[in-house]
Enzyme design. Structure first.
Site, PDB file in Angstrom:
ATOM      1  N   GLU A  32      77.224  22.892  71.495  1.00 49.09           N
ATOM      2  CA  GLU A  32      77.217  21.856  72.523  1.00 49.09           C
ATOM      3  C   GLU A  32      78.670  21.541  72.882  1.00 49.09           C
ATOM      4  O   GLU A  32      79.461  21.199  72.005  1.00 49.09           O
ATOM      5  CB  GLU A  32      76.544  20.584  72.020  1.00 49.09           C
ATOM      6  CG  GLU A  32      75.105  20.762  71.552  1.00 49.09           C
ATOM      7  CD  GLU A  32      74.618  19.515  70.851  1.00 49.09           C
ATOM      8  OE1 GLU A  32      74.829  18.402  71.372  1.00 49.09           O
ATOM      9  OE2 GLU A  32      74.030  19.648  69.758  1.00 49.09           O
ATOM     10  N   TYR A  87      73.557  18.884  81.247  1.00 46.32           N
ATOM     11  CA  TYR A  87      73.292  17.475  81.508  1.00 46.32           C
ATOM     12  C   TYR A  87      74.588  16.680  81.597  1.00 46.32           C
ATOM     13  O   TYR A  87      75.672  17.172  81.253  1.00 46.32           O
ATOM     14  CB  TYR A  87      72.378  16.874  80.440  1.00 46.32           C
ATOM     15  CG  TYR A  87      72.823  17.064  79.005  1.00 46.32           C
ATOM     16  CD1 TYR A  87      73.319  16.006  78.257  1.00 46.32           C
ATOM     17  CD2 TYR A  87      72.703  18.300  78.382  1.00 46.32           C
ATOM     18  CE1 TYR A  87      73.697  16.171  76.938  1.00 46.32           C
ATOM     19  CE2 TYR A  87      73.073  18.486  77.073  1.00 46.32           C
ATOM     20  CZ  TYR A  87      73.577  17.416  76.343  1.00 46.32           C
ATOM     21  OH  TYR A  87      73.963  17.597  75.041  1.00 46.32           O
ATOM     22  N   ASP A  89      76.429  13.567  80.177  1.00 47.27           N
ATOM     23  CA  ASP A  89      76.373  12.727  78.989  1.00 47.27           C
ATOM     24  C   ASP A  89      77.010  11.362  79.257  1.00 47.27           C
ATOM     25  O   ASP A  89      77.664  11.141  80.274  1.00 47.27           O
ATOM     26  CB  ASP A  89      77.076  13.430  77.824  1.00 47.27           C
ATOM     27  CG  ASP A  89      76.605  12.938  76.473  1.00 47.27           C
ATOM     28  OD1 ASP A  89      75.684  12.094  76.433  1.00 47.27           O
ATOM     29  OD2 ASP A  89      77.150  13.390  75.452  1.00 47.27           O
ATOM     30  N   GLU A  95      78.014  18.092  80.041  1.00 46.26           N
ATOM     31  CA  GLU A  95      77.779  18.747  78.743  1.00 46.26           C
ATOM     32  C   GLU A  95      76.837  19.933  78.920  1.00 46.26           C
ATOM     33  O   GLU A  95      75.911  19.903  79.732  1.00 46.26           O
ATOM     34  CB  GLU A  95      77.203  17.756  77.730  1.00 46.26           C
ATOM     35  CG  GLU A  95      77.044  18.342  76.334  1.00 46.26           C
ATOM     36  CD  GLU A  95      76.907  17.287  75.246  1.00 46.26           C
ATOM     37  OE1 GLU A  95      76.580  17.661  74.113  1.00 46.26           O
ATOM     38  OE2 GLU A  95      77.136  16.095  75.533  1.00 46.26           O
ATOM     39  N   THR A  98      74.108  25.404  74.481  1.00 46.17           N
ATOM     40  CA  THR A  98      73.598  26.771  74.585  1.00 46.17           C
ATOM     41  C   THR A  98      72.155  26.859  74.113  1.00 46.17           C
ATOM     42  O   THR A  98      71.708  26.100  73.255  1.00 46.17           O
ATOM     43  CB  THR A  98      74.439  27.750  73.754  1.00 46.17           C
ATOM     44  OG1 THR A  98      74.301  27.422  72.363  1.00 46.17           O
ATOM     45  CG2 THR A  98      75.896  27.709  74.148  1.00 46.17           C
ATOM     46  N   TRP A 456      63.205  21.468  74.304  1.00 48.47           N
ATOM     47  CA  TRP A 456      63.484  22.545  73.355  1.00 48.47           C
ATOM     48  C   TRP A 456      62.214  23.124  72.749  1.00 48.47           C
ATOM     49  O   TRP A 456      62.161  24.321  72.442  1.00 48.47           O
ATOM     50  CB  TRP A 456      64.405  22.052  72.244  1.00 48.47           C
ATOM     51  CG  TRP A 456      65.779  21.675  72.691  1.00 48.47           C
ATOM     52  CD1 TRP A 456      66.329  20.430  72.714  1.00 48.47           C
ATOM     53  CD2 TRP A 456      66.798  22.558  73.186  1.00 48.47           C
ATOM     54  NE1 TRP A 456      67.615  20.478  73.195  1.00 48.47           N
ATOM     55  CE2 TRP A 456      67.935  21.765  73.487  1.00 48.47           C
ATOM     56  CE3 TRP A 456      66.862  23.934  73.412  1.00 48.47           C
ATOM     57  CZ2 TRP A 456      69.115  22.307  73.997  1.00 48.47           C
ATOM     58  CZ3 TRP A 456      68.041  24.478  73.927  1.00 48.47           C
ATOM     59  CH2 TRP A 456      69.144  23.673  74.200  1.00 48.47           C
TER      60      TRP A 456
END
Length: 506
Positions: A32, A87, A89, A95, A98, A456
């Site tokens: 991230e 997104y 943040d 941000e 992966t 996710w």
């Protein structure tokens, strides 16, 4: 309209999942990266003070930057074609996280793809703001670093799927010393308060392992969101590392971490790699000391009473990793086995080069050394402290990449991947993980008027005129199986394809 969720452990219940302990050494990797934003070249910034005008702030720039994302996904929180999350943040930090990668090499390539995507979005924002503000000299800068000029810190977070058999106590005793000393080859370097340091993050970390993220930052965050079967795995959220421009540095910091975690998993099954001897008191204090020790002379007092250097600690970890490979090489998949062997060889050579202060060799991929040579050379030629600080930030500017790209084009810093490979990775999910399924789902979703949502661990879709959605759970990050419920979700998207689909902008 697509909706994005940030799930943790949603998915099938225990009735559909095996609880047999996973004794392999396979792992899921993720990175991230939070990016910093700034604007230069505004006439209003210098002329407007007396008229009460203010310069563009990061929040406004980030909002313009994400306009194409919102146009496509109706949200500043979405997934890219390759299955990665994109997104905005808190604090106006763009941000990129992966997609799930089965190898470190895949994770590094995905990270490079994210850097390329972010640069493209920054360029788009720059063009839009130039036109709207009537300021053709305006420039949007996007930094892949870890601190701004006001002293605020933002992170590069590494994620490793780790077996539950590895306790937090073992991580603190055996993994933290590795992280504290890893900066000698993984640090990105920083010019701060007239002093050059190895690590950008070292000064901002207080604890070793905790649930805090802002007021008292730990090296490992214990937020327990495995995005997998929580009875088998934890997602180790490592927030101690710097954001690297060098792809090799990113690869090495994660490959070495992977090997140490493999050893900890092996130790939980009865083996002994004697990693506990590196336990230290006040690791945060020692991390700051190492960051200021460019000659590697600082001696760290271990809990057992012995004083050792960062190089010595890393060498012991490297020796232990070599022993692990002798015992378990056949249990690793061929690509990971090959990567591990290359890693140990480079690890050992790098430590010898650190010991010999061979800056030329190290500068070919170690960020802090490459940047240190750049800044110290400028200072020798009479550059001011302000110029040194400017070079520091310019090294990390991915939107106006005049420094790092020049080092690469002249052969001073070596890239792992071609630009063609990086661009392809923006649109191709990594093979061998559920990211393949998410990537296919996203491609179908963006060509369909159906309502859809993704996170996710699950994917949902509903025909445009209906409220009830079909959902597919993808809890196993290692699985690429197209289950019947996954096929059902995709069928909804295929059945609702319209004449005017949403085009895949990202």
């Amino acid at each position: 309209m697509p909706q994005l969720r940030d799930s943790s452990n949603s998915g099938p219940t225990s009735r559909t999942l095996s609880v047999t302990p996973d004794t392999s050494f396979e792992r899921i990797f993720g990175i991230e990266t939070e990016y910093g934003l700034s604007v230069t070249g505004e006439k209003s910034a210098t002329e407007g003070a007396k008229h009460g005008e203010t310069k563009l702030d990061a929040a406004r720039v980030a909002s313009v930057m994400f306009e194409p994302v919102v146009a496509q996904s109706r949200s500043t929180n979405t997934y890219a074609d390759n299955g990665s999350r994109l997104y905005l943040d808190v604090g106006a930090h763009p941000e990129y996280a992966t997609a799930e990668a089965r190898t470190v090499s895949d994770a590094v390539l995905l990270d490079a793809a994210g850097e390329n995507l972010m640069a493209a979005l920054a360029h788009g924002a720059e063009r839009a703001l130039q036109e709207r503000e009537g300021e053709p000299d305006l420039r949007v800068h996007m930094y892949k670093n870890n601190a701004d000029s006001q002293g605020h810190s933002f992170g590069c977070h590494e994620n490793y799927l780790v077996r539950r058999s590895v306790s937090l106590r073992e991580l603190e005793k055996c993994f933290i010393p590795f992280l504290v000393t890893r900066q000698i080859f993984a640090g990105a370097g920083t010019f701060r308060d007239g002093e050059y340091q190895i690590s950008q993050r070292a000064d901002f970390l207080d604890d070793t392992i905790s649930s805090a993220t802002t007021r008292s930052r730990p090296m490992i965050n214990t937020r327990d969101e495995p995005h997998a079967d929580s009875r088998l795995y934890r997602r180790l959220h490592v927030i101690v590392g710097d954001s690297n421009r060098s792809q090799r540095a990113t690869w090495m910091k994660m490959m070495t971490a992977h090997l140490v975690l493999c050893m900890l998993e092996a130790q939980s099954r009865g083996e002994d790699y004697r990693l506990g001897v590196f336990a230290m008191n006040e690791p945060g204090f020692h991390m700051k000391k190492i960051s200021r020790d460019l000659d590697f002379r600082y001696r760290i007092p271990l809990s057992g009473g012995v004083e050792v250097s960062a190089i010595q600690i890393q060498r012991e970890y490297c020796d232990a990793a070599e022993l692990f490979l002798q015992r378990h090489a056949d249990e690793l998949k061929p690509d990971m086995r090959e990567d591990a062997a290359v890693c140990v060889q480079l690890w050992r050579r790098t430590l010898s080069q650190c010991e010999a202060r061979d800056w030329t060799a190290l500068a070919s991929w170690v960020d802090w050394v490459a940047k240190y040579q750049l800044i110290s050379g400028a200072v020798r030629r009479g550059a001011s402290e302000a110029k040194g600080l400017q070079l520091d930030f310019a090294y990390h500017d991915i939107a106006h990449d005049t420094v790092f790209s020049a080092l690469q084009s002249r052969g001073f810093v070596q890239a792992l991947y071609s630009m063609d490979a990086v661009r392809r990775a923006r649109h191709e999910a990594p093979r061998g993980t559920r990211a393949e399924l998410r990537g296919e789902f996203l491609r179908l979703a963006r060509q369909s008027p159906a309502r859809w949502s993704a996170d996710w661990t699950s994917l949902s879709a509903a025909p445009a005129q209906e409220t009830r959605a079909v959902t597919a759970h993808i809890l196993d990050p290692f699985s690429v199986e197209k289950t019947s419920e996954y096929e059902a979700v995709c069928a909804v998207l295929r059945g609702g394809r319209g004449e005017d689909p949403m085009l895949p902008l990202i």
